[in-house]
Write a protein that holds these residues in place. Structure first.
Motif, PDB file in Angstrom:
ATOM      1  N   ILE A  19       0.833  -1.209   0.000  1.00 17.88           N
ATOM      2  CA  ILE A  19       0.000   0.000   0.000  1.00 17.88           C
ATOM      3  C   ILE A  19       0.863   1.252   0.000  1.00 17.88           C
ATOM      4  N   ASP A  20       1.937   1.235   0.769  1.00 18.22           N
ATOM      5  CA  ASP A  20       2.827   2.398   0.826  1.00 18.22           C
ATOM      6  C   ASP A  20       3.405   2.708  -0.554  1.00 18.22           C
ATOM      7  N   GLU A  21       3.833   1.682  -1.271  1.00 16.96           N
ATOM      8  CA  GLU A  21       4.397   1.903  -2.600  1.00 16.96           C
ATOM      9  C   GLU A  21       3.338   2.419  -3.566  1.00 16.96           C
ATOM     10  N   ASP A  22       2.114   1.925  -3.450  1.00 19.85           N
ATOM     11  CA  ASP A  22       1.034   2.398  -4.319  1.00 19.85           C
ATOM     12  C   ASP A  22       0.709   3.868  -4.058  1.00 19.85           C
ATOM     13  N   TYR A  25       3.318  10.906  -6.059  1.00 20.12           N
ATOM     14  CA  TYR A  25       4.379  11.493  -6.875  1.00 20.12           C
ATOM     15  C   TYR A  25       3.811  12.074  -8.166  1.00 20.12           C
ATOM     16  N   TYR A  26       3.040  11.272  -8.891  1.00 15.94           N
ATOM     17  CA  TYR A  26       2.503  11.745 -10.170  1.00 15.94           C
ATOM     18  C   TYR A  26       1.443  12.825  -9.977  1.00 15.94           C
ATOM     19  N   HIS A  45      -2.098   5.300   5.445  1.00 18.66           N
ATOM     20  CA  HIS A  45      -1.169   5.729   4.396  1.00 18.66           C
ATOM     21  C   HIS A  45      -1.630   7.014   3.716  1.00 18.66           C
ATOM     22  N   LEU A  46      -2.909   7.136   3.444  1.00 19.95           N
ATOM     23  CA  LEU A  46      -3.402   8.389   2.865  1.00 19.95           C
ATOM     24  C   LEU A  46      -3.096   9.557   3.799  1.00 19.95           C
ATOM     25  N   HIS A  47      -3.347   9.354   5.087  1.00 26.41           N
ATOM     26  CA  HIS A  47      -3.082  10.406   6.080  1.00 26.41           C
ATOM     27  C   HIS A  47      -1.592  10.742   6.121  1.00 26.41           C
ATOM     28  N   LYS A  48      -0.767   9.727   6.042  1.00 30.19           N
ATOM     29  CA  LYS A  48       0.687   9.910   6.039  1.00 30.19           C
ATOM     30  C   LYS A  48       1.142  10.790   4.884  1.00 30.19           C
ATOM     31  N   LYS A  73       7.558  16.111  -3.345  1.00 30.29           N
ATOM     32  CA  LYS A  73       7.122  14.803  -3.863  1.00 30.29           C
ATOM     33  C   LYS A  73       7.863  13.665  -3.159  1.00 30.29           C
ATOM     34  N   PRO A  74       7.156  12.567  -2.878  1.00 31.50           N
ATOM     35  CA  PRO A  74       7.852  11.377  -2.361  1.00 31.50           C
ATOM     36  C   PRO A  74       8.646  10.716  -3.482  1.00 31.50           C
ATOM     37  N   SER A  75       9.564   9.875  -3.119  1.00 36.45           N
ATOM     38  CA  SER A  75      10.326   9.147  -4.134  1.00 36.45           C
ATOM     39  C   SER A  75       9.482   8.013  -4.695  1.00 36.45           C
ATOM     40  N   ILE A  76       9.722   7.685  -5.970  1.00 36.03           N
ATOM     41  CA  ILE A  76       9.015   6.565  -6.599  1.00 36.03           C
ATOM     42  C   ILE A  76       9.669   5.258  -6.146  1.00 36.03           C
TER      43      ILE A  76
END
Length: 264
Positions: free
Chosen positions: A19-22, A28-29, A78-81, A131-134
């Motif tokens: 989920i975190d990667e998704d 990012y995008y 994760h959304l909240h994060k 942006k977070p890293s991909i």
């Protein structure tokens, strides 16, 4: 308490990682293309839920109630994060905490910290400043695998021709079929390949290099392995020559591609 400390209490390492990667990939995008925070969320949330609803809406023979509850909670955290929240998902996550405690699914520490966890996920999330890293592109799928990809109540089948790099993105080609359930390999043996239709009306051979297609089995229950070591590729002699080797996209852009190819 941090988001990661809460996630660690879910005792679901790979579900949390998936989920975190998704969410990181989508965020990012979204931050690349949308400057407005609400517009970013409108890009992220439908795509995220179209994938993870394959868990939330699955029958009990496929997904256990406890896995579903932990998934709801992990999605909300994760959304909240990453700076986002959905009112309905948050409400379901609050209920999930109580249900997990009632069934004594998680640890005593999770039970003791439940009220604090509820306060955190109910609070106003803080938008990210950059942006977070991909996530790194790694896959556990292999060449000659045949897989099913679920979108809503429909299933689409694809053949993996090869992997890019060193076990990175699978390069897939679709079979020309839409199913109400995961198809069998015998059903697919009768089908040709399905390609993109271009503006001039020409349907061409179409291969897609898909990043984010990682875990096997898929923790989101969206992608399922139908068969491995399949030598027979979907025939595409009826299609015109391809434009380039393959089209690069991620697991979420593939959603739009499927809708376009199959007119769904």
């Amino acid at each position: 308490m941090t988001h990661q400390q809460i996630l660690d209490k879910l005792s679901s390492k790979y579900l949390v990682k998936s989920i975190d990667e998704d969410v990181a990939r989508l965020t990012y995008y979204a931050m690349c293309f949308e400057k407005d925070h609400n517009s970013q969320f409108e890009y992220i949330f439908p795509k995220l839920m179209l994938r993870w609803n394959c868990v939330l809406n699955a029958d009990k023979n496929t997904v256990t109630d406890h896995y579903r509850l932990i998934t709801i909670l992990a999605l909300c955290i994760h959304l909240h994060k990453y700076g986002f929240a959905d009112k309905d998902l948050t409400a379901e996550a609050l209920k999930a905490i109580d249900k997990l405690n009632e069934a004594v699914v998680l640890s005593d520490d999770f039970f003791r910290k439940s009220e604090e966890i509820k306060k955190i996920i109910s609070s106003l999330p803080v938008p990210l400043k950059r942006k977070p890293s991909i996530p790194e592109n790694i896959t556990f799928y292999r060449e000659k695998d045949v897989v099913s990809i679920q979108l809503g109540n429909r299933f689409y089948a694809a053949y993996i021709h090869r992997l890019t790099g060193v076990n990175e993105s699978p390069v897939i080609e679709f079979y020309n079929g839409v199913f109400d359930k995961v198809p069998t390999i015998q059903e697919l043996e009768k089908l040709n390949a399905k390609g993109r239709v271009y503006n001039d009306g020409t349907e061409r051979i179409s291969h897609f290099s898909v990043s984010g297609m990682k875990f096997l089995p898929d923790l989101a229950n969206q992608i399922k392995l139908i068969s491995a070591c399949v030598e027979q590729k979907p025939p595409h002699q009826h299609l015109e020559k391809s434009v380039g080797l393959y089209i690069v996209m991620d697991i979420f852009k593939l959603q739009d591609e499927i809708k376009s190819i199959f007119k769904t």
